[in-house]
Design a protein around this motif. Sequence first.
Motif, mmCIF file in Angstrom:
data_model
loop_
_atom_site.group_PDB
_atom_site.id
_atom_site.type_symbol
_atom_site.label_atom_id
_atom_site.label_comp_id
_atom_site.label_asym_id
_atom_site.label_seq_id
_atom_site.Cartn_x
_atom_site.Cartn_y
_atom_site.Cartn_z
ATOM 1 N N HIS A 361 -7.626 -14.978 40.717
ATOM 2 C CA HIS A 361 -7.848 -15.837 41.766
ATOM 3 C C HIS A 361 -6.509 -16.409 42.463
ATOM 4 C CE1 HIS A 361 -11.785 -15.741 40.803
ATOM 5 N NE2 HIS A 361 -11.928 -16.301 39.790
ATOM 6 N N HIS A 362 -5.298 -16.501 41.790
ATOM 7 C CA HIS A 362 -4.098 -17.105 42.189
ATOM 8 C C HIS A 362 -3.203 -16.203 42.963
ATOM 9 C CE1 HIS A 362 -1.503 -20.852 41.053
ATOM 10 N NE2 HIS A 362 -1.138 -20.145 42.155
ATOM 11 N N TYR A 363 -3.221 -16.673 44.176
ATOM 12 C CA TYR A 363 -2.538 -15.653 45.324
ATOM 13 C C TYR A 363 -1.093 -16.240 45.472
ATOM 14 C CZ TYR A 363 -6.692 -13.661 46.632
ATOM 15 O OH TYR A 363 -7.634 -12.861 46.735
ATOM 16 N N ARG A 364 -0.029 -15.229 45.125
ATOM 17 C CA ARG A 364 1.420 -15.440 45.271
ATOM 18 C C ARG A 364 1.984 -15.211 46.509
ATOM 19 N NH1 ARG A 364 2.266 -18.819 41.229
ATOM 20 N NH2 ARG A 364 0.522 -18.278 39.507
ATOM 21 N N ASP A 365 1.388 -13.866 47.207
ATOM 22 C CA ASP A 365 1.921 -13.806 48.556
ATOM 23 C C ASP A 365 0.784 -13.020 49.367
ATOM 24 O OD1 ASP A 365 3.511 -13.915 50.947
ATOM 25 O OD2 ASP A 365 4.884 -12.418 50.196
ATOM 26 N N ILE A 366 0.754 -13.006 50.754
ATOM 27 C CA ILE A 366 0.017 -12.112 51.445
ATOM 28 C C ILE A 366 0.590 -11.795 52.758
ATOM 29 C CG2 ILE A 366 -2.192 -12.931 50.669
ATOM 30 C CD1 ILE A 366 -2.448 -14.915 52.965
ATOM 31 N N THR A 367 0.406 -10.561 53.290
ATOM 32 C CA THR A 367 1.075 -10.061 54.253
ATOM 33 C C THR A 367 0.116 -8.834 54.873
ATOM 34 O OG1 THR A 367 3.079 -9.434 55.416
ATOM 35 C CG2 THR A 367 2.242 -8.403 53.586
ATOM 36 N N PHE A 368 0.344 -8.445 56.081
ATOM 37 C CA PHE A 368 -0.053 -7.449 56.772
ATOM 38 C C PHE A 368 0.771 -6.408 57.107
ATOM 39 C CE2 PHE A 368 -3.306 -10.584 57.895
ATOM 40 C CZ PHE A 368 -4.551 -9.961 57.830
ATOM 41 N N ASP A 369 0.616 -5.196 56.926
ATOM 42 C CA ASP A 369 1.291 -4.081 57.240
ATOM 43 C C ASP A 369 1.229 -3.443 58.561
ATOM 44 O OD1 ASP A 369 -0.786 -2.378 57.379
ATOM 45 O OD2 ASP A 369 -0.489 -1.438 55.550
ATOM 46 N N LYS A 370 1.963 -2.573 58.791
ATOM 47 C CA LYS A 370 2.252 -2.252 60.463
ATOM 48 C C LYS A 370 0.789 -1.532 60.979
ATOM 49 C CE LYS A 370 3.831 2.589 59.899
ATOM 50 N NZ LYS A 370 2.691 3.231 60.445
ATOM 51 N N ASP A 371 -0.093 -0.933 59.729
ATOM 52 C CA ASP A 371 -1.489 -0.690 60.314
ATOM 53 C C ASP A 371 -2.360 -1.796 60.248
ATOM 54 O OD1 ASP A 371 -0.481 2.008 60.530
ATOM 55 O OD2 ASP A 371 -0.183 2.281 58.334
ATOM 56 N N GLY A 372 -2.160 -2.777 59.915
ATOM 57 C CA GLY A 372 -3.200 -3.947 60.181
ATOM 58 C C GLY A 372 -3.819 -4.017 58.738
ATOM 59 N N ARG A 373 -3.393 -3.713 57.618
ATOM 60 C CA ARG A 373 -3.875 -3.636 56.362
ATOM 61 C C ARG A 373 -3.596 -4.913 55.756
ATOM 62 N NH1 ARG A 373 -2.916 1.665 53.325
ATOM 63 N NH2 ARG A 373 -0.763 1.249 54.126
ATOM 64 N N LEU A 374 -4.369 -5.562 55.306
ATOM 65 C CA LEU A 374 -3.970 -7.148 54.360
ATOM 66 C C LEU A 374 -3.425 -6.603 53.019
ATOM 67 C CD1 LEU A 374 -3.787 -10.161 54.207
ATOM 68 C CD2 LEU A 374 -6.280 -9.966 53.469
ATOM 69 N N TRP A 375 -2.241 -6.963 52.526
ATOM 70 C CA TRP A 375 -1.985 -6.963 51.204
ATOM 71 C C TRP A 375 -1.632 -8.097 50.532
ATOM 72 C CZ3 TRP A 375 0.661 -2.454 48.648
ATOM 73 C CH2 TRP A 375 0.493 -1.148 49.615
ATOM 74 N N THR A 376 -2.172 -8.408 49.386
ATOM 75 C CA THR A 376 -1.941 -9.534 48.453
ATOM 76 C C THR A 376 -1.523 -9.262 47.309
ATOM 77 O OG1 THR A 376 -4.355 -9.515 47.419
ATOM 78 C CG2 THR A 376 -4.255 -10.218 49.848
ATOM 79 N N SER A 377 -0.989 -10.029 46.603
ATOM 80 C CA SER A 377 -0.505 -10.115 45.388
ATOM 81 C C SER A 377 -0.854 -11.483 44.613
ATOM 82 C CB SER A 377 1.469 -10.177 45.342
ATOM 83 O OG SER A 377 1.491 -10.496 43.908
ATOM 84 N N THR A 378 -1.806 -11.155 43.645
ATOM 85 C CA THR A 378 -2.098 -12.126 42.794
ATOM 86 C C THR A 378 -1.520 -12.167 41.324
ATOM 87 O OG1 THR A 378 -3.957 -10.845 42.272
ATOM 88 C CG2 THR A 378 -4.048 -12.586 43.932
ATOM 89 N N ALA A 379 -1.426 -13.197 40.745
ATOM 90 C CA ALA A 379 -0.866 -13.318 39.353
ATOM 91 C C ALA A 379 -1.287 -14.609 38.599
ATOM 92 C CB ALA A 379 0.765 -12.959 39.188
ATOM 93 N N GLN A 380 -1.662 -14.323 37.298
ATOM 94 C CA GLN A 380 -1.989 -15.637 36.579
ATOM 95 C C GLN A 380 -1.376 -15.535 35.118
ATOM 96 O OE1 GLN A 380 -6.426 -15.330 38.272
ATOM 97 N NE2 GLN A 380 -6.383 -16.981 36.749
ATOM 98 N N PRO A 381 -1.314 -16.550 34.391
ATOM 99 C CA PRO A 381 -0.598 -16.364 33.048
ATOM 100 C C PRO A 381 -1.399 -15.486 32.242
ATOM 101 C CG PRO A 381 -0.479 -18.638 33.578
ATOM 102 C CD PRO A 381 -1.299 -17.918 34.731
ATOM 103 N N GLN A 382 -0.836 -14.651 31.360
ATOM 104 C CA GLN A 382 -1.487 -13.734 30.464
ATOM 105 C C GLN A 382 -2.431 -12.758 30.880
ATOM 106 O OE1 GLN A 382 -2.974 -16.240 27.351
ATOM 107 N NE2 GLN A 382 -0.831 -17.076 26.875
#
Length: 773
Positions: A361-382
């Motif tokens: 659930h914990h989002y660290r970053d989000i961005t769109f690539d040149k093709d309009g796809r949404l990339w997300t990075s999530t990370a939580q302890p352990q």
Amino acid sequence: MSLYNTSKGCLGRSSSHGCLTCLFILIVLLLSYPSSHGAAESWQTYIYANDIRGVVPLSDGIYCATSGGALFYQSETGEFRQWNRAANGLSSDTLTCAIGAPGDQIWYGTETQGIAIYDVESSIFMPFTSLLESIPSDDIVNLIKQDDWILVLARGGFSVFQGDSLVWMSLEGLDLDPVPSWDLRTGQIFQGELWIGGRPVTEEGYLGGVVRLNFELGRWEDRSQGLENRTLRDLAVHDELIWVATDDFIGIWNGDEWIGHEAGLPGSPLWMDLYSAADTLWLAGKTGVYYFDPAGEQWITAAAGAPPVSSLARDQQGRLWAGASANARNSNGLADSEDGLWERLGGEWVQHRMLGPDRRHHYRDITFDKDGRLWTSTAQPQQQPLLTIRDNGNWSTIVKGTSGLTNTWTWRLLVDGDAIWLGNCCGTSSTLPDFGVEVIRPDGISQYAQATNIKDMTKDARGRLWFASSSENTEFAFGVTGLDPSDSTWIELTTTTMGAELQSNNVRAIAAEGVILWIGYVDQGFSRWNLGSDGVPLTTDDDWIHYSSSQVQRRPVGDRTTCIAVGSDAVWVGSTSGVTRVKDIYGLRYLTQGYNRLPASEIKDIIPTAEGGAWIATKNSGVTRVLPDGFGGFTYEYTYDSPELVHPDIETMTVDPDGRSLWLGTAWGLSMVRPSSTVTEGRERPGVYPNPYQPKCSQSLRILGLPSRVSGVILDTEGRHLAVFDDVGSGEVIWDGRADGRMVPAGLYIVRIRSSQGFRSIPFAVLDGDCGP
């Protein structure tokens, strides 16, 4: 003995008149919520909903409680529907359990907001909280429906209802009932008496166990014999016997002690649910689902291929349904092949799974690539960190540590043509990431160890990439590192680098403005580094300018930088004390917390807008829309916050390719908002927000939907004036929850406002419970 047993008069629900009164108050509270911010404004919530904690079959389908909201599966069509927290809707996304109640109602237990009751016929959610109802707290551990009995187990106590009446209520710290521990997990009504069980509080504390309560006599008896040092999970009544399940034991009460009945069961179990349906007793847990064969006095596997199951239910057609949950595995989570809703068909289990966003659930970053796809990075302890891609509504996930990527948190994503750069963090001497920087290209993955503990990155006008390193332990913060992709050469800048004027190696933020780099330090303000006309670092035409509290003419609002964003005409630097907007070298303007300003001081992210304003995310306070006022200053129109926003603590933001919508990655899920074209568009009748209001959670009370600026007072239900406000507009703070310098107690209060349209009274509730998602 409990203070609230029926022989001495029950509270809250002893008559239908009392219930109607409570319902009326609840309806008033619901109506006091503001509706959407504008007619053209829309919200979308994205939370992973395949971690299922409760299953309730009804004639129209299967209702599920999940850690990502309420889920409905229409078995005839195979379609899913998800409900998330919303004004006038589901009160929380973190659900713990669910039961079916009379009148086609579903009761969902939540971790922080009591019980959310869903009426299937009207499609309306109704709150059932400790503020107005006789339940111990709003942290619901379990709900149990047995004939006309309902048991509510909550953190700090329990309540027992029969029909519409409260039969018994016990509260930790008030009642002297000899419960096995206040970490209660399950209960059953057996032979007209309450059997209730708890888990050990600590290794050295209570051992947990089972006790029995005779309602008429108010007498408790211990029934823990044979359960010593075991963690209780569930109780069930079947075939005129009462059964118990612990982590590693299944037994029947024989009148003196619990006798094991475990023949046919595998070793190393983790049992979660005992479920009696028709003539069959079912058992579910880490190793699957089993049923008891009374003739052979042994357990038999229900079907092959069952996942770790935490909840079972049987529908009207006799089909068995199972909810898979990380709770049943007692680990960090489930694989895609294990999670979701499962149906027993013939001799096998069939998985039904809703596609959706990250299992974390914990989002660290989000961005769109040149093709309009949404990339997300999530990370939580352990938990293994994830990368998730949303492409035309379809979700796919990459688990870090697989597919050639290192198993480290990705704190920052940067799109560069076909490449997606990953900035990885965090570690100390023994846990430093092997590769602080990775890049995903169509032809493969490259990894670099030249930079580590990366919290931010940027690309300058010459195509060079820059990486900022920071750590809570300054020994493992390594300054700024640059990479020239054209020749794969690296350059490292620290406080000892010749020709550099880095003020600290602990660098939290970095942003490029052409060939100028803005460098933000964890506790030393920020620097402006001009690479000069040649665009080459560490040459004679470089120029450094520093901004910190030690600078008389270049003093920022705070030294603890959190983020930097470059706008069309200024640079916006966020800190734990507000925003410093740098128009030119000495042209600084401060945006801080306060009346008619930002709702909180700590800045989490900034997105400058084309008209010279910005979207500013503040800690636990959503995102505020800042607009230039035409006189060199700014107006703060209103804040986008809960309940539409999935969680008020925004970690990262990005703009949709449509150029208008905002994607908001939070500490508890992902939200997307399409703002109205004008801020005041479509306002409806005024309402206070948040409602209920929790002052302890760093919240401030506001009024939304105002047609003009107003004045008013805060009153308690006896008409006493607690606070006064004057000349307030929509979204501005009116109260901090205090009267005479002290926090007011939980209860019902009233906002009385006066405007050009006359007077209006708006009721709201104040809560003092724990803060949560």
